[in-house]
Design an enzyme around this catalytic site. Structure first.
Site, mmCIF file in Angstrom:
data_model
loop_
_atom_site.group_PDB
_atom_site.id
_atom_site.type_symbol
_atom_site.label_atom_id
_atom_site.label_comp_id
_atom_site.label_asym_id
_atom_site.label_seq_id
_atom_site.Cartn_x
_atom_site.Cartn_y
_atom_site.Cartn_z
ATOM 1 N N TRP A 101 0.821 -1.228 0.000
ATOM 2 C CA TRP A 101 0.000 0.000 0.000
ATOM 3 C C TRP A 101 0.841 1.258 0.000
ATOM 4 O O TRP A 101 0.470 2.261 -0.627
ATOM 5 C CB TRP A 101 -1.001 -0.021 1.155
ATOM 6 C CG TRP A 101 -2.065 -1.050 0.927
ATOM 7 C CD1 TRP A 101 -2.289 -2.183 1.652
ATOM 8 C CD2 TRP A 101 -3.031 -1.069 -0.143
ATOM 9 N NE1 TRP A 101 -3.328 -2.899 1.105
ATOM 10 C CE2 TRP A 101 -3.800 -2.240 0.007
ATOM 11 C CE3 TRP A 101 -3.316 -0.215 -1.212
ATOM 12 C CZ2 TRP A 101 -4.841 -2.586 -0.868
ATOM 13 C CZ3 TRP A 101 -4.346 -0.547 -2.076
ATOM 14 C CH2 TRP A 101 -5.093 -1.718 -1.909
ATOM 15 N N ASP A 171 -1.525 6.558 6.325
ATOM 16 C CA ASP A 171 -2.624 5.708 5.848
ATOM 17 C C ASP A 171 -2.853 4.645 6.914
ATOM 18 O O ASP A 171 -2.106 3.669 7.007
ATOM 19 C CB ASP A 171 -2.236 5.073 4.507
ATOM 20 C CG ASP A 171 -3.275 4.053 4.028
ATOM 21 O OD1 ASP A 171 -4.308 3.858 4.716
ATOM 22 O OD2 ASP A 171 -3.046 3.448 2.961
ATOM 23 N N LYS A 195 -12.108 -1.785 6.808
ATOM 24 C CA LYS A 195 -11.269 -2.697 7.557
ATOM 25 C C LYS A 195 -11.698 -2.703 9.024
ATOM 26 O O LYS A 195 -12.165 -3.700 9.525
ATOM 27 C CB LYS A 195 -9.787 -2.301 7.434
ATOM 28 C CG LYS A 195 -9.316 -1.958 6.018
ATOM 29 C CD LYS A 195 -9.235 -3.141 5.103
ATOM 30 C CE LYS A 195 -9.035 -2.809 3.637
ATOM 31 N NZ LYS A 195 -7.890 -2.017 3.262
HETATM 32 C C1 LIG Z 1 -7.397 -1.567 1.822
HETATM 33 C C2 LIG Z 1 -6.311 -0.567 1.885
HETATM 34 C C3 LIG Z 1 -6.190 0.454 0.920
HETATM 35 C C4 LIG Z 1 -7.100 0.565 -0.263
HETATM 36 O O1 LIG Z 1 -8.365 0.918 0.110
HETATM 37 P P1 LIG Z 1 -9.514 1.179 -0.981
HETATM 38 O O2 LIG Z 1 -10.666 1.525 -0.090
HETATM 39 O O3 LIG Z 1 -9.721 -0.083 -1.747
HETATM 40 O O4 LIG Z 1 -9.094 2.316 -1.824
HETATM 41 C C5 LIG Z 1 -5.174 1.372 1.085
HETATM 42 N N1 LIG Z 1 -4.317 1.317 2.125
HETATM 43 C C6 LIG Z 1 -4.388 0.349 3.060
HETATM 44 C C7 LIG Z 1 -3.406 0.335 4.182
HETATM 45 C C8 LIG Z 1 -5.392 -0.619 2.976
HETATM 46 O O5 LIG Z 1 -5.470 -1.570 3.902
#
Ligand SMILES: *Cc1c(COP(=O)(O)O)cnc(C)c1O
Length: 360
Positions: A101, A171, A195
């Site tokens: 990511w 993030d 998540k």
């Molecule tokens: C799942 C995830 C993403 C992507 O998320 P989307 O909602 O599909 O854009 C980005 N960063 C992390 C750390 C993630 O776990």
């Protein structure tokens, strides 16, 4: 058929109590004689819900008043692009690469403006975090971007070198609310909800208000964090049902004892699973350096990949769902977000032990 233990990486398990509440009030909500799905986001009832959800999140994370809390859309992926659009005018962002990511965030950042790799663990195949002494931080960077929990590689870290006046952008899609957090160390925190927060379609973003002044006026409103903050995240129609459910999840965490209690449960769940992996005599393996093992996403491989399919098939029969690993790393992955109870991890480790005895 009954609900099973769900180890999905996202969209992921939600607290059963929250789903039941939503089920009960789906047709008529709070005396509105309509579903929350059918109400205007500008009506009194929804505005109150939105305020309550924000207040609850602020209490959980002790968000200081000089930070705005935004409820946005587009997944974390949209924000890979919006962050440089809003903050990287002139100088670019510094990125620390610790897995899939952060790589994505860096690539998207580089399409918008200059983006620099300040440190990378790519050589380790993303099984560790680069030592602080190897971080090459640019004091003029627009921000320092981190991914404190790499959902696919299962690498988690919450310490980082002091970047001075450079704001840290994190993030936290797969770790926000898993434990207490000092929001003050960050300029901006963002997290896709699917998540550890609620349904897909919602992104929670916490940003220091003074940074919003850096958002270029030329940006279209819908791309501008400053404009979203000015309009209370209601610049246009927000994802109302996701906001409603997220509010219920925040309330559920508060009732359970807040982030200290989430931390206690999450530490316990992670310890149970890593102990089962490490104690399997090599039948199961997790490649991540122990100091950086994620509490939320635990990838593991079987010594004999020919057993992957039987493992998954039998796990499903035992009511253990969504254990297949991401194609980038293979093997298995168990995601242990807040809504996954300790009992689910006990059931998983028991199954793993039994499977190893039968096939080892
Ligand atoms: C799942 C995830 C993403 C992507 O998320 P989307 O909602 O599909 O854009 C980005 N960063 C992390 C750390 C993630 O776990």
């Amino acid at each position: 058929m009954a609900r099973a233990h769900n180890f999905s990486a996202g969209p992921a398990a939600l607290p059963e109590e929250v789903l039941r509440e939503a089920q009960e009030e789906l047709l008529e909500w709070r005396g509105e004689r309509a579903s929350v799905l059918e109400l205007s986001h500008r009506g009194k009832a929804f505005v109150r819900l939105a305020e309550e959800a924000e207040a609850s999140l602020r209490r959980l994370l002790q968000v200081p008043d000089d930070y705005a809390v935004l409820f946005l859309q587009g997944g974390a992926t949209l924000h890979f692009a919006l962050i440089p659009m809003n903050f990287a005018a002139g100088s670019g962002g510094d990125y620390v690469l610790t897995g899939h990511w952060s790589e994505k965030a860096f690539k998207e950042g580089g399409r918008i403006g200059p983006a620099r790799v300040a440190a990378s663990a790519a050589e380790s195949r993303y099984t560790t975090v680069p030592p602080f002494s190897a971080w090459d931080l640019d004091p003029r960077a627009a921000y320092l971007h981190l991914t404190p929990n790499e959902t696919i590689h299962g690498v988690e870290f919450h310490e980082f070198p002091d970047p001075g006046p450079v704001p840290v952008v994190a993030d936290m899609s797969s770790t926000l609310l898993s434990r207490p957090l000092d929001v003050r160390r960050y300029g901006l925190i963002y997290a896709g909800a699917q998540k550890n927060i609620g349904p897909a379609g919602l992104v929670v973003l916490i940003v220091r208000r003074d940074l919003l002044e850096r958002c270029p006026s030329a940006l279209p409103d819908i791309l501008s964090y400053r404009r979203h903050a000015e309009e209370g995240s209601m610049l246009n129609t927000p994802p109302t049902f996701a906001w409603y459910l997220a509010g219920k999840v925040f309330a559920w965490i508060e009732r359970a004892g807040g982030l200290r209690e989430m931390e206690r449960r999450n530490r316990l769940k992670a310890e149970l699973l890593y102990r089962a992996i490490d104690g399997s005599g090599g039948f199961y393996r997790n490649p991540v350096e122990p100091a950086f093992r994620s509490w939320m996403n635990v990838p593991f491989t079987l010594a004999d990949p020919a057993l992957d399919e039987p493992f998954l098939r039998e796990a499903e029969r035992h009511g253990l769902l969504a254990l297949k690993g991401h194609r980038a790393v293979g093997g298995m992955r168990a995601s242990l977000y807040n809504a996954v109870p300790v009992a689910a991890v006990e059931a998983l480790t028991e199954f793993m032990g039994d499977f190893a005895r039968r096939h080892g």
